[in-house]
Design an enzyme around this catalytic site. Structure first.
Site, PDB file in Angstrom:
ATOM      1  N   ASP A   1       0.825  -1.108  -0.045  1.00 20.61           N
ATOM      2  CA  ASP A   1      -0.018   0.028   0.067  1.00 20.61           C
ATOM      3  C   ASP A   1       0.809   1.210   0.030  1.00 20.61           C
ATOM      4  OD1 ASP A   1      -1.691   2.064   0.523  1.00 20.61           O
ATOM      5  OD2 ASP A   1      -2.499   1.266   2.351  1.00 20.61           O
TER       6      ASP A   1
ATOM      7  N   ASP B   1     -17.478   4.045  -0.031  1.00 15.80           N
ATOM      8  CA  ASP B   1     -16.098   3.744   0.655  1.00 15.80           C
ATOM      9  C   ASP B   1     -16.514   3.343   2.232  1.00 15.80           C
ATOM     10  OD1 ASP B   1     -13.401   3.483   1.074  1.00 15.80           O
ATOM     11  OD2 ASP B   1     -13.083   5.164  -0.251  1.00 15.80           O
TER      12      ASP B   1
ATOM     13  N   ASP C   1     -10.634  -3.347  -0.869  1.00 18.84           N
ATOM     14  CA  ASP C   1      -9.543  -2.532  -0.995  1.00 18.84           C
ATOM     15  C   ASP C   1      -8.577  -3.083   0.012  1.00 18.84           C
ATOM     16  OD1 ASP C   1      -7.760  -0.257  -1.314  1.00 18.84           O
ATOM     17  OD2 ASP C   1      -9.242   1.008  -0.740  1.00 18.84           O
TER      18      ASP C   1
ATOM     19  N   ARG D   1      -7.595  -4.327  -5.236  1.00 19.77           N
ATOM     20  CA  ARG D   1      -6.403  -3.219  -5.549  1.00 19.77           C
ATOM     21  C   ARG D   1      -5.149  -3.980  -5.464  1.00 19.77           C
ATOM     22  NH1 ARG D   1      -5.099   1.565  -1.479  1.00 19.77           N
ATOM     23  NH2 ARG D   1      -4.398  -0.195  -0.243  1.00 19.77           N
TER      24      ARG D   1
ATOM     25  N   ASP E   1      -4.168   4.310  -5.561  1.00 14.54           N
ATOM     26  CA  ASP E   1      -4.444   5.812  -5.044  1.00 14.54           C
ATOM     27  C   ASP E   1      -3.408   6.764  -5.870  1.00 14.54           C
ATOM     28  OD1 ASP E   1      -6.223   4.468  -3.256  1.00 14.54           O
ATOM     29  OD2 ASP E   1      -4.807   4.713  -1.710  1.00 14.54           O
TER      30      ASP E   1
ATOM     31  N   HIS F   1     -13.084   8.529  -8.847  1.00 13.24           N
ATOM     32  CA  HIS F   1     -12.976   8.269  -7.344  1.00 13.24           C
ATOM     33  C   HIS F   1     -12.376   9.622  -6.673  1.00 13.24           C
ATOM     34  CE1 HIS F   1     -12.906   6.482  -3.664  1.00 13.24           C
ATOM     35  NE2 HIS F   1     -11.614   6.116  -3.687  1.00 13.24           N
TER      36      HIS F   1
END
Lengths: 939, 425
Positions: free
Chosen positions: A279, A425, A538, A597, A613, A671
């Site tokens: 991440d 979300d 996610d 993701r 992201d 998004h």
């Protein structure tokens, strides 16, 4: 809102807009990578023990010995159906089993027999069957060469970088480690004795054996510390490495996920490309850092051949690439005659993984299409999404409450912009407890879903794999009581910090856990869910805010295996269990839609992925193209980037350009980060609303083509979004192009991704071919760089002359509303006045196309001044209400009449219009049902 | 059961458009000319589910044209146009169900019900508007008076300040005059001087007391009340920064309010502090400034929003108490502990050009992490009460507040007009 988390992030992560590189390891900071990279080429200690060669119907086995430490490896070679070779190398007798990646291959790949052509003390030559392909095993040093005729296609260990760190007993604390490793594995002590006996028997003269086995202990072999996180390594060093040489190859692609160019760069002097699911907060473009997903598949391409290397290993992996003119390596007698072509370019690749075994699939092509089929035969194809999932998705972190959802939904209608999915979300949950709803903001989820259903629209809610540790939370209690959590090295439930605070991480590698997780999506388990609600996974790298590199500790345990062994596989399992849940809740009838993701090889079977992201910057818009192209090359067609950019706030121009680009990328979802101002399409004045509306409408009109491309991706593994070289493999001008792309074969898209652009230069490939601007119908010749002046409304898209594309010109407020609408066929004639296309229709959402063959698959052909529709799938059955509304023929000449013929023998005259300036012939209202045979003859 | 549209169309041409004003263009069995004049087609191509006219005018009853619109008559409710893409899309858009004549969707005719509801809500709204508008007139009246008062007070204050200065100057002159021959005249003049001084002092004091009374009597009702006095912190006997009710009552000699005559007794008690606060230049200036500032505010075309000045309105949600102090600030305070967050300071009126006074904008509130400073948009709607009705945070750190006040109530049309203007029965 999460002010605590925000503060936490502010404290722990950089406050600037760039990635904090210090949070993530370089190769130098990753002990095994550093050790492996320190090895120098040309000193391979490995020797093939030809006397151990065994050849069966399905495989060849052969032992290799490391002459430095006498450790033996077992090499297995398979010739696989479909022109592939599999090379497996493991320790002959490992101290305990080494991890072999399960659940990625869709089956045990069917083999074909290998036959021995010749053999001497230096090596053996095997036949790979077709096209005089041979596999040469050289003994000292060990290397493999795959040849076709006189050409070497690929060599393994040609640079001598095969390195296999055997499992060993820790010398300094021998007793402890011994007992520890024995408690963890089933290796019997006799095994080690046997090994020593065997070695003694084979190498009786080696008096220094003991000394050589006593390898030097380097830093980081048994423990490694990175930024306050200590990785205990109870199994010690276990990394593996192998090099591949690709003579004649200058271009390699794939190994996503990296925010980098399509054509991979040489890594000399920098870090290797890293594959380790992470991440990464505010990632930067154009660097080889690891991102959320990892697919260890590389494609090589030259004008002569396309090949692939699939390195089936789920541990942290680094890939070094160097490209130079091929050195004069000595191949032995068999290869002498290739020395003439010493000027050929060559790409050398080296894979390094932290643990597991070497298990490589070499896909020999020779065409890009072949490589796609070969890879699909190993790991499966793209899941066929519900049609609506190919439409437009509206997301934001977060739509605040039911009223907000209703208002946004109404906003789309008020501004006449279609959309299919609205997303919720993490804030929709009750305190980040997934499968629940915030009781104040979403007190009546079913009413909300019903409201969407009434407009034939859908919703996605987020379900992340970190579970709040909270004894009043049912999901947590069940996972804990069933023992389904990942365990820490000390045996307790592993806990880390994520959105809900302290969280547990379910062990998705456990099939029982996955079955239980899937059952949680049943309508009676997931309260408030309905059939028009789908799922988003996610943070499935997994993200652990306070873990090393913001992920799980490598010494955390999934059953007997360390996270180290299977780290990159975790995300795939999460998405798989979720997709299975969505299938099960409908009794196996409905196709699921799950966005994830993190991913791995094989993830394409479970749904869609996005590029994580990103940021509202022009560079991020540009990089979305190579990022999705790279994924498409390795099986994942359903890819998209956050439209508008996740972090930061886009300028209006960037937002419009991003919609225009996203409308032509497979997964089309806007998004935005919680901290950014709202950016629903109508918030930027009527002109920009109109521009965005037009982009979204173009997407909807083209849905029949998208659906057909996805059917093909599902059926045969061909990517939806393709680099130009895939269709023009000999056109070297296309090899590094990544600012434009093809959708299928027939549409070329060159989105405007430059700020303030007044024009773009698109390359139209294909000598002797023509392309038609889909907006103006202007014809352009292929094999040219075409300068296209652009305005803010321009989306340069071209249809290949020779193709037929179906559109639905009646754009409605959601794709479901367009189900029964008629088709308009765009027939773009080739210079030889020929064209061909397809149409695929089914119910759009169930598995009936597969299980009951309920679909329509038509072939449209234009030849000899006649356009006809013929059935491509006679065994299938489906009824559509859709009909052919209009036929637009580009590059046509004016006929005297147009006659429609149907199988019942009826003939009728069609009215038409002819635009002589653009040579466009429009046939008015053929009116035939889209599922029927028909012919239109022009005279 | 779903009938394929094309089959249906072969046998059953659709009814002509239902737009009364345009019906004349669709004359049956006569060639139809597109309303933009772009081409003329045989009448059987009107509503034949194929778009022939660039402006979409040949398909007023089908979804064939991308730019068409469909007219719902909606008898019993309000006629409306919908994009023609909503014809037969399976979703009931027209309350009279006419948009879904061939989609299989089962629509109920809800026009009457909607008409009734709308009439009810219009009626309620009309009543609110009516009463609100009356209240608004009062507000305007009061604001006008208040404005005049304040202006007067300001002038007075400025004048009295000047007067005081003059008087001080005069006294100084007198004193100086007196001092000159002091030595020899002291004795002689002393008495007269003292008398003179006392006279001046009393006169001055009386004026000041009258001024003070006017100043303190905020609502100009002829009484100085506890509440009015409480805002004058400078009178705080124990100087602890707050003026409690008891303290104030004490100042007023135990009464709740005093008239001019009683004020004389109160005056001696508060005189010193009061005058000190007035003579003290910076304070005086600050009072003047505040008055100037208040007078300078844009309280609407008729100052109807003036009554909101220095008031605050609260709304309590499950988590927070929101506080709107119009023309000053908006804030948010967690219900269960935690400090107050500034959601914005008064910025400006921010409604659309034709309705500027319908939206207030407060900005430059507390900063957000990696984000903008907090800001709040306050939407004003007509209501009898002055209340904050809802708050939300549509975008992070951008708050939205709904606020009702009579001050935005428009002059109501007569109810009959309202109802008939919107209904076609």
């Amino acid at each position: 809102m999460g002010p605590l988390l925000v503060l936490w992030l502010a404290g722990c992560l950089s406050g600037t807009w760039a990635v904090d590189r210090g949070n993530f390891k370089t190769c130098d900071q990753s002990a095994f990578c550093k050790r492996q990279r320190a090895l120098k080429p040309g000193q391979s200690p490995y020797r093939a023990l030809l006397e151990t060669l065994e050849l069966t119907n399905t495989k060849l086995t052969l032992q290799l010995i490391n002459d430095n430490n006498k450790v033996r490896l077992l090499l297995e070679l398979y010739r696989l159906q479909g022109n592939m070779t599999r090379v497996k190398i493991n320790e002959l007798k490992p101290l305990k089993p080494r991890f072999e990646v399960p659940d990625v291959l869709i089956n045990d790949p069917p083999t074909e027999p290998l036959s021995l052509l010749s053999r001497d003390e230096n090596g053996v030559v095997l036949s790979l069957g077709a096209d005089s392909q041979r596999l040469i095993v050289s003994a000292k040093p060990f290397r493999l060469d795959i040849m076709e005729g006189r050409e070497v296609l690929l060599s393994l260990n040609s640079r001598g970088l095969l390195a296999f760190e055997h499992l060993r007993i820790r010398k300094d604390t021998c007793q402890e480690v011994m007992s520890l490793s024995l408690s963890h594995s089933k290796v019997d002590p006799e095994g080690t004795e046997n090994k020593e006996e065997t070695e003694a028997a084979n190498e009786p003269a080696e008096g220094e054996e003991e000394a050589k086995e006593d390898e030097k202990v380097e830093d980081g072999m048994w423990e490694e510390t990175f930024k306050s996180h200590t990785d205990s390594k109870p199994n010690g060093p276990s990394s593996i490495s192998l090099d591949f040489s690709l003579p004649g190859v200058e271009n390699v692609y794939g190994i996503p996920e990296h925010a980098d160019s399509l054509k991979l760069k040489a890594t000399d002097g920098g870090d290797p490309y890293r594959l380790f699911n992470l991440d990464v907060f505010q990632y930067e473009v154009f660097n080889p850092m690891a991102l959320y997903g990892a697919i260890p598949v590389m494609l090589s391409h030259s004008a002569q051949r396309t090949m692939g290397i699939f390195w089936l290993n789920a541990a942290e992996t680094w890939v070094d690439i160097s490209s130079n003119t091929a050195g004069k390596t000595v191949f032995g007698q068999m290869l002498d005659y290739v020395q003439g072509s010493s000027e050929t370019p060559q790409t050398d690749v080296r894979w390094i993984s932290e643990s597991g075994i070497i298990d490589v699939f070499i896909m020999l092509g020779p065409t890009p299409t072949d490589v796609f089929s070969q890879y699909a035969s190993l790991t499966g194809t793209q899941a066929f999404p519900p049609l609506s999932a190919l439409a437009y998705h509206q997301c934001r972190w977060n739509y605040n409450d039911q009223e907000d959802v209703a208002a946004v939904d109404q906003g789309f209608d008020d501004h006449d912009i279609p959309y299919d999915f609205i997303w919720l979300d993490i804030e929709h949950t009750d305190g980040k407890r997934y499968f629940t709803w915030d009781p104040h903001k979403f007190p009546q989820p079913k009413d909300m879903l019903q409201g969407l259903l009434d407009k034939r629209r859908k919703m996605v809610t987020i379900v992340d794999p970190h579970i709040k540790v909270d004894s009043s939370y049912k999901i947590h209690n069940e996972i804990r009581s069933k023992g389904f959590y990942v365990k820490s090295k000390d045996g307790g439930d592993y806990e880390g910090w994520c959105w809900p605070g302290n969280s547990g991480y379910p062990d998705f590698t456990n099939p029982e856990m996955r079955a239980w997780w899937a059952s949680m999506f049943a309508y009676d388990q997931y309260e408030g869910s309905m059939e028009n609600m789908y799922t988003w996974n996610d943070m499935n790298e997994p993200s652990v805010f306070n873990g090393p590199e913001v992920t799980m500790h490598k010494d955390a345990l999934h059953g007997n295996w360390e996270n180290r062994d299977l780290h990159n596989l975790y995300g795939l399992y999460v998405q798989r269990a979720t997709a299975e849940g969505l299938i099960e809740r409908s009794g196996g009838v409905e196709r699921p839609f799950v966005l994830a993701r993190a991913f791995f090889a094989g993830s394409q079977r479970y749904g869609a992925v996005w590029t994580g992201d990103n940021a509202a910057e022009w560079e991020h818009l540009k990089i979305s193209i190579p990022m999705c192209l790279s994924l498409g090359l390795v099986g994942v067609s359903f890819c998209g980037a956050d439209v508008g950019g996740f972090f930061k706030s886009p300028s209006t121009e960037l937002l419009v350009r991003w919609y225009q680009t996203g409308a032509y990328q497979p997964f089309f979802r806007a998004h935005a980060h919680l901290d950014t101002p709202r950016r629903e399409p109508w918030l930027f004045g009527p002109e920009n609303t109109a521009l965005i509306r037009e982009a979204v409408r173009q997407r909807y009109a083209l849905l029949p083509y998208w659906y057909q491309l996805f059917y093909h991706a599902h059926h045969s593994g061909q990517p939806v979004m393709r680099p130009l070289w895939v269709e023009y493999p000999q056109d070297t001008a296309t090899f590094s192009m990544d600012d434009q792309f093809l959708l299928g074969r027939d549409l070329l898209v060159h989105p405007v991704t430059e700020e303030g652009a007044r024009g773009v230069t698109a390359y139209l490939p294909g000598k002797g071919e023509v392309w038609f601007d889909v907006h103006t119908f202007q014809k352009h010749n292929g094999a040219q760089n075409l300068y296209i002046p652009v305005t803010i409304s321009s989306i340069p898209v071209f249809q290949r002359g020779g193709s037929i594309i179906s559109r639905k010109a009646r754009v409605r407020r959601s794709s479901s509303c367009m189900e029964h609408d008629p088709y308009t066929l765009f027939v773009a004639l080739s210079p030889k006045r020929f064209a061909q296309g397809e149409l695929y229709i089914d119910d759009g959402h169930t598995f009936n196309f597969d299980k009951q063959k309920q679909f329509i698959h038509r072939r449209f052909s234009f030849a000899n001044n006649a356009l006809s529709s013929r059935n491509l799938a006679p065994g299938s059955q489906f009824t559509t209400f859709s009909w052919v509304e209009k036929i637009v023929i580009l590059g046509a000449s004016k006929p005297s009449k147009a006659t429609l013929k149907t199988p019942d023998g009826k003939e009728s005259q069609l009215e038409f219009e002819f635009d002589a300036s653009m040579s466009v012939l429009t046939l008015r209202k053929p009116g035939v049902n889209a599922g029927l045979d028909w012919t239109v003859v022009l005279q | 059961y779903f009938i394929p549209l094309n089959l249906l169309l072969c046998t059953q041409p659709l009814p002509v458009p239902t737009i009364p004003t345009e019906r004349q263009f669709y004359e049956e069995n006569k060639p139809f000319t597109c309303l933009d004049g772009s081409s003329t087609i045989p009448f059987d191509r009107v509503n034949d589910d194929y778009c022939d006219c660039r402006d979409g005018s040949d398909e007023p009853g089908t979804a064939a044209c991308p730019n068409g619109s469909f007219h719902c008559t909606n008898a019993g409710f309000r006629p409306t146009f919908i994009p023609s893409s909503r014809i037969n899309d399976g979703i009931c858009d027209c309350c009279d169900t006419t948009d879904e004549y061939n989609s299989g969707a089962t629509c109920q005719n809800t026009c009457r019900e909607m008409g009734r509801k709308e009439r009810e809500s219009l009626q309620i709204m009309a009543e609110i508007t009516k009463e609100g508008f009356l209240l608004k007139q009062q507000l305007i009246h009061e604001a006008k008076r208040g404005q005049e008062d304040k202006q007067g007070k300001l002038t007075e204050l400025q004048g009295s300040k000047k007067g005081l200065e003059e008087k001080v100057e005069a006294l100084r002159t007198v004193k100086e005059t007196a001092e000159d021959p002091e030595k020899e005249a002291k004795e002689r003049h002393l008495k007269a001087w003292e008398e003179q001084k006392e006279l001046i002092r009393m006169e001055k004091d009386k004026t000041r007391m009258a001024e003070a009374f006017l100043e303190l009597d905020d609502d100009a009702d002829g009484y100085v009340s506890v509440a009015e006095l409480q805002s004058h912190l400078e009178l705080d006997p124990d100087s602890d920064g707050s003026l409690s009710e008891t303290e104030t009552q004490g100042l007023l000699g135990g009464a709740d309010k005093v008239d001019t005559s009683t004020f004389e007794t109160v005056w001696s008690g508060i005189k010193d502090k009061y005058l000190q606060s007035l003579i003290c230049d910076p304070e005086c200036i600050s009072i003047c400034r505040n008055l100037e500032k208040e007078i300078g505010f844009d309280f609407g075309p008729s100052a109807e929003f003036a009554y909101l000045y220095s008031q605050c309105y609260e709304l309590s949600t499950s988590e927070y108490i929101y506080r709107l102090c119009p023309f000053n600030r908006v804030s948010q305070k967690p219900k269960f502990g935690g400090s107050e967050t500034n959601l914005g300071l008064w910025g400006q009126w921010a409604g659309p050009e034709d309705n500027l006074y319908s939206v207030m904008k407060y900005d430059h509130g507390q900063g957000c992490w990696q984000g903008p400073n907090r800001s709040t948009t306050v939407k004003l709607t007509c209501g009898k009460e002055t209340v904050v009705t809802s708050t939300s945070e549509p975008s992070r750190c951008e708050y939205l507040m709904e606020f009702t006040t009579p001050a935005v109530c428009q002059e109501p049309a007569s109810l009959d007009e309202v109802l008939h203007g919107h209904t076609e029965l």
